[in-house]
Design a protein around this motif. Sequence first.
Motif, PDB file in Angstrom:
ATOM      1  N   THR A  16       0.841  -1.204   0.000  1.00  0.00           N
ATOM      2  CA  THR A  16       0.000   0.000   0.000  1.00  0.00           C
ATOM      3  C   THR A  16       0.871   1.247   0.000  1.00  0.00           C
ATOM      4  O   THR A  16       0.607   2.220  -0.704  1.00  0.00           O
ATOM      5  CB  THR A  16      -0.930   0.018   1.224  1.00  0.00           C
ATOM      6  OG1 THR A  16      -0.160  -0.289   2.387  1.00  0.00           O
ATOM      7  CG2 THR A  16      -2.052  -0.981   1.089  1.00  0.00           C
ATOM      8  N   ALA A  38      -3.748   4.734  -1.638  1.00  0.00           N
ATOM      9  CA  ALA A  38      -3.552   4.899  -0.190  1.00  0.00           C
ATOM     10  C   ALA A  38      -4.874   4.917   0.553  1.00  0.00           C
ATOM     11  O   ALA A  38      -5.842   5.517   0.088  1.00  0.00           O
ATOM     12  CB  ALA A  38      -2.833   6.215   0.081  1.00  0.00           C
ATOM     13  N   GLY A  39      -4.879   4.300   1.700  1.00  0.00           N
ATOM     14  CA  GLY A  39      -6.058   4.366   2.557  1.00  0.00           C
ATOM     15  C   GLY A  39      -5.965   5.596   3.429  1.00  0.00           C
ATOM     16  O   GLY A  39      -5.531   5.517   4.581  1.00  0.00           O
ATOM     17  N   LYS A 101      -0.211   1.245  13.441  1.00  0.00           N
ATOM     18  CA  LYS A 101       0.791   0.264  13.002  1.00  0.00           C
ATOM     19  C   LYS A 101       1.794  -0.031  14.107  1.00  0.00           C
ATOM     20  O   LYS A 101       2.154  -1.180  14.346  1.00  0.00           O
ATOM     21  CB  LYS A 101       1.499   0.814  11.760  1.00  0.00           C
ATOM     22  CG  LYS A 101       2.145  -0.222  10.881  1.00  0.00           C
ATOM     23  CD  LYS A 101       2.791   0.453   9.667  1.00  0.00           C
ATOM     24  CE  LYS A 101       2.045   0.180   8.388  1.00  0.00           C
ATOM     25  NZ  LYS A 101       2.656   0.845   7.211  1.00  0.00           N
ATOM     26  N   TRP A 125      -5.352  -6.624   5.950  1.00  0.00           N
ATOM     27  CA  TRP A 125      -4.489  -5.453   5.746  1.00  0.00           C
ATOM     28  C   TRP A 125      -3.060  -5.974   5.562  1.00  0.00           C
ATOM     29  O   TRP A 125      -2.590  -6.844   6.322  1.00  0.00           O
ATOM     30  CB  TRP A 125      -4.565  -4.506   6.947  1.00  0.00           C
ATOM     31  CG  TRP A 125      -3.649  -3.318   6.814  1.00  0.00           C
ATOM     32  CD1 TRP A 125      -3.489  -2.530   5.704  1.00  0.00           C
ATOM     33  CD2 TRP A 125      -2.769  -2.804   7.803  1.00  0.00           C
ATOM     34  NE1 TRP A 125      -2.563  -1.548   5.958  1.00  0.00           N
ATOM     35  CE2 TRP A 125      -2.100  -1.699   7.242  1.00  0.00           C
ATOM     36  CE3 TRP A 125      -2.472  -3.174   9.118  1.00  0.00           C
ATOM     37  CZ2 TRP A 125      -1.164  -0.958   7.933  1.00  0.00           C
ATOM     38  CZ3 TRP A 125      -1.533  -2.438   9.811  1.00  0.00           C
ATOM     39  CH2 TRP A 125      -0.896  -1.340   9.220  1.00  0.00           C
ATOM     40  N   ASN A 175     -10.200  -3.306   6.299  1.00  0.00           N
ATOM     41  CA  ASN A 175      -9.283  -2.904   5.250  1.00  0.00           C
ATOM     42  C   ASN A 175      -8.746  -4.236   4.718  1.00  0.00           C
ATOM     43  O   ASN A 175      -8.121  -4.962   5.516  1.00  0.00           O
ATOM     44  CB  ASN A 175      -8.150  -2.062   5.857  1.00  0.00           C
ATOM     45  CG  ASN A 175      -7.119  -1.644   4.837  1.00  0.00           C
ATOM     46  OD1 ASN A 175      -7.246  -1.941   3.672  1.00  0.00           O
ATOM     47  ND2 ASN A 175      -6.087  -0.940   5.298  1.00  0.00           N
ATOM     48  N   LYS A 239      -7.924   7.750  10.678  1.00  0.00           N
ATOM     49  CA  LYS A 239      -8.979   7.661   9.659  1.00  0.00           C
ATOM     50  C   LYS A 239     -10.189   8.496  10.054  1.00  0.00           C
ATOM     51  O   LYS A 239     -10.745   9.214   9.226  1.00  0.00           O
ATOM     52  CB  LYS A 239      -9.380   6.201   9.455  1.00  0.00           C
ATOM     53  CG  LYS A 239      -8.223   5.234   9.336  1.00  0.00           C
ATOM     54  CD  LYS A 239      -7.418   5.368   8.051  1.00  0.00           C
ATOM     55  CE  LYS A 239      -6.281   4.360   8.068  1.00  0.00           C
ATOM     56  NZ  LYS A 239      -5.473   4.286   6.895  1.00  0.00           N
ATOM     57  N   TYR A 325     -13.180   1.534   1.508  1.00  0.00           N
ATOM     58  CA  TYR A 325     -12.617   0.645   0.481  1.00  0.00           C
ATOM     59  C   TYR A 325     -13.716  -0.188  -0.157  1.00  0.00           C
ATOM     60  O   TYR A 325     -14.691  -0.550   0.507  1.00  0.00           O
ATOM     61  CB  TYR A 325     -11.627  -0.333   1.114  1.00  0.00           C
ATOM     62  CG  TYR A 325     -10.521   0.327   1.900  1.00  0.00           C
ATOM     63  CD1 TYR A 325      -9.547   1.084   1.263  1.00  0.00           C
ATOM     64  CD2 TYR A 325     -10.450   0.176   3.281  1.00  0.00           C
ATOM     65  CE1 TYR A 325      -8.530   1.687   1.991  1.00  0.00           C
ATOM     66  CE2 TYR A 325      -9.440   0.780   4.014  1.00  0.00           C
ATOM     67  CZ  TYR A 325      -8.473   1.531   3.370  1.00  0.00           C
ATOM     68  OH  TYR A 325      -7.478   2.128   4.085  1.00  0.00           O
ATOM     69  N   ARG A 375      -8.107  -3.494  -4.622  1.00  0.00           N
ATOM     70  CA  ARG A 375      -8.694  -2.593  -3.634  1.00  0.00           C
ATOM     71  C   ARG A 375      -8.737  -1.180  -4.174  1.00  0.00           C
ATOM     72  O   ARG A 375      -7.727  -0.682  -4.688  1.00  0.00           O
ATOM     73  CB  ARG A 375      -7.880  -2.588  -2.330  1.00  0.00           C
ATOM     74  CG  ARG A 375      -8.555  -1.750  -1.234  1.00  0.00           C
ATOM     75  CD  ARG A 375      -7.666  -1.555  -0.024  1.00  0.00           C
ATOM     76  NE  ARG A 375      -6.666  -0.502  -0.242  1.00  0.00           N
ATOM     77  CZ  ARG A 375      -5.857  -0.027   0.701  1.00  0.00           C
ATOM     78  NH1 ARG A 375      -5.903  -0.529   1.930  1.00  0.00           N
ATOM     79  NH2 ARG A 375      -4.982   0.929   0.428  1.00  0.00           N
TER      80      ARG A 375
HETATM   81  N1  GLU Z   1      -3.557   1.809   6.191  1.00  0.00           N
HETATM   82  C1  GLU Z   1      -3.486   2.530   4.943  1.00  0.00           C
HETATM   83  C2  GLU Z   1      -3.682   1.598   3.769  1.00  0.00           C
HETATM   84  O1  GLU Z   1      -4.004   0.451   3.940  1.00  0.00           O
HETATM   85  C3  GLU Z   1      -2.230   3.339   4.877  1.00  0.00           C
HETATM   86  C4  GLU Z   1      -1.015   2.689   4.310  1.00  0.00           C
HETATM   87  C5  GLU Z   1      -0.554   1.568   5.191  1.00  0.00           C
HETATM   88  O2  GLU Z   1      -0.022   1.836   6.242  1.00  0.00           O
HETATM   89  O3  GLU Z   1      -0.798   0.418   4.778  1.00  0.00           O
HETATM   90  O4  GLU Z   1      -3.550   2.039   2.662  1.00  0.00           O
END
Ligand code: GLU
Length: 402
Positions: A16, A38-39, A101, A125, A175, A239, A325, A375
């Motif tokens: 991602t 990007a999320g 994270k 994720w 996610n 978020k 998403y 996604r």
């Molecule tokens: N969590 C978001 C995503 O899935 C941000 C990027 C990441 O840390 O993965 O896009």
Amino acid sequence: MPFLSDTLAAVKPSPTVAVTQLARELQAKGRDIISLGAGEPDFDTPDNIKAAAIAAIEAGKTKYTPPDGIPELKQAICDKFARENGLSYQPSQISVSTGGKQVLYNALMATLNPGDEVIIPAPYWVSYPDIVRLGQGTPVIVEGEEARGFKITPEALEAAITPATKWFIFNSPSNPTGAGYTEAELKALTDVLLRHDHVWIMSDDMYEHLAFDGFRFVTPAQVEPRLYDRTLTVNGVSKAYAMTGWRIGYAGGPEHLIAAMRKIQGQSTTNPSSISQWAAVEALNGPQDYLSERCAAFSARRDLVVAGLNACPGITCAVPEGAFYVYPSVAGCIGAVSSGGKIIATDEDFCTALLEEQGVAVVFGAAFGLSPYFRVSYAESEAVLAEACARIKTFCEGLHHG
Ligand code: GLU
């Protein structure tokens, strides 16, 4: 002797993060790219939160803080858990880190021994399995089927549990699919977990505030209080409050686990940014009315994107309950050749060709552990999303099926 560690060799870079970076680089070279990789909410951080951060800087709150959070933020988090989730935590049960994270990373590093298994529903994720591998644990993947809204069954969870299972990672709304577990669906899973008292539950609730059509968010320790003593409830401001760059995630859990996570943090980042912590205090204690306004905007965007994708030949897209998403299938495109001459053998081929030929950046399904899908992060304006769907349609209409 190899320079890099064997552990690192088993870990992939975050796809991602990589897709987002690639889109940025192509844009910098002048390419017309729509980045749905990007999320990350497109909305700005609310003004009251920015003002709190500026005030913190001006007041000199710019020094080291206690490693896992200032008391004011821990109290705001306790109040949030009580107010929104019916969960009672003391400040000593709260950990604040540099993004959700790092919360997950600290918890897994603090608890995994080589060979410990971590059950992860797919699609997942991207970072869950790789953080587990960094901790020398073994990811055990349980696939959710599209026909069941990508949600796993209690039978599949039960079958995946072994004496080596240490954690079950739960994420709803999800996610990358946006799937949300209803209270009954979650209760069916917590009933299984109750029978296995060596299994801990890590609930990633990051998309709590993004739930549509009256969907009611629930979290495991709330649905099954008997799991409270072995649940880490993870959340963050990224978020909900459009604060991805501020990097503030947090968790509530048993004191001994929180203390172990503090030890990791004290030996790595020391503490999350002092300024961001003061901003997060304001996010959690300040007005909350824009959450529902933004949620309504995301719901309309979801509808636009689902309809736009379902109009593309070869793509089918389910309607998810939350997050920002969707996770459309490209089963009907596999085996085709794009108008630019690329053979679409996998979802990664589809996404690469889509980026090259139409300038739309999305993340391929294999990265999330379930193919052939991709996604779409629809945290963009409706105009941009409509243009992205039009480009994806042009791309799909240009595919030649042999
Ligand atoms: N969590 C978001 C995503 O899935 C941000 C990027 C990441 O840390 O993965 O896009």
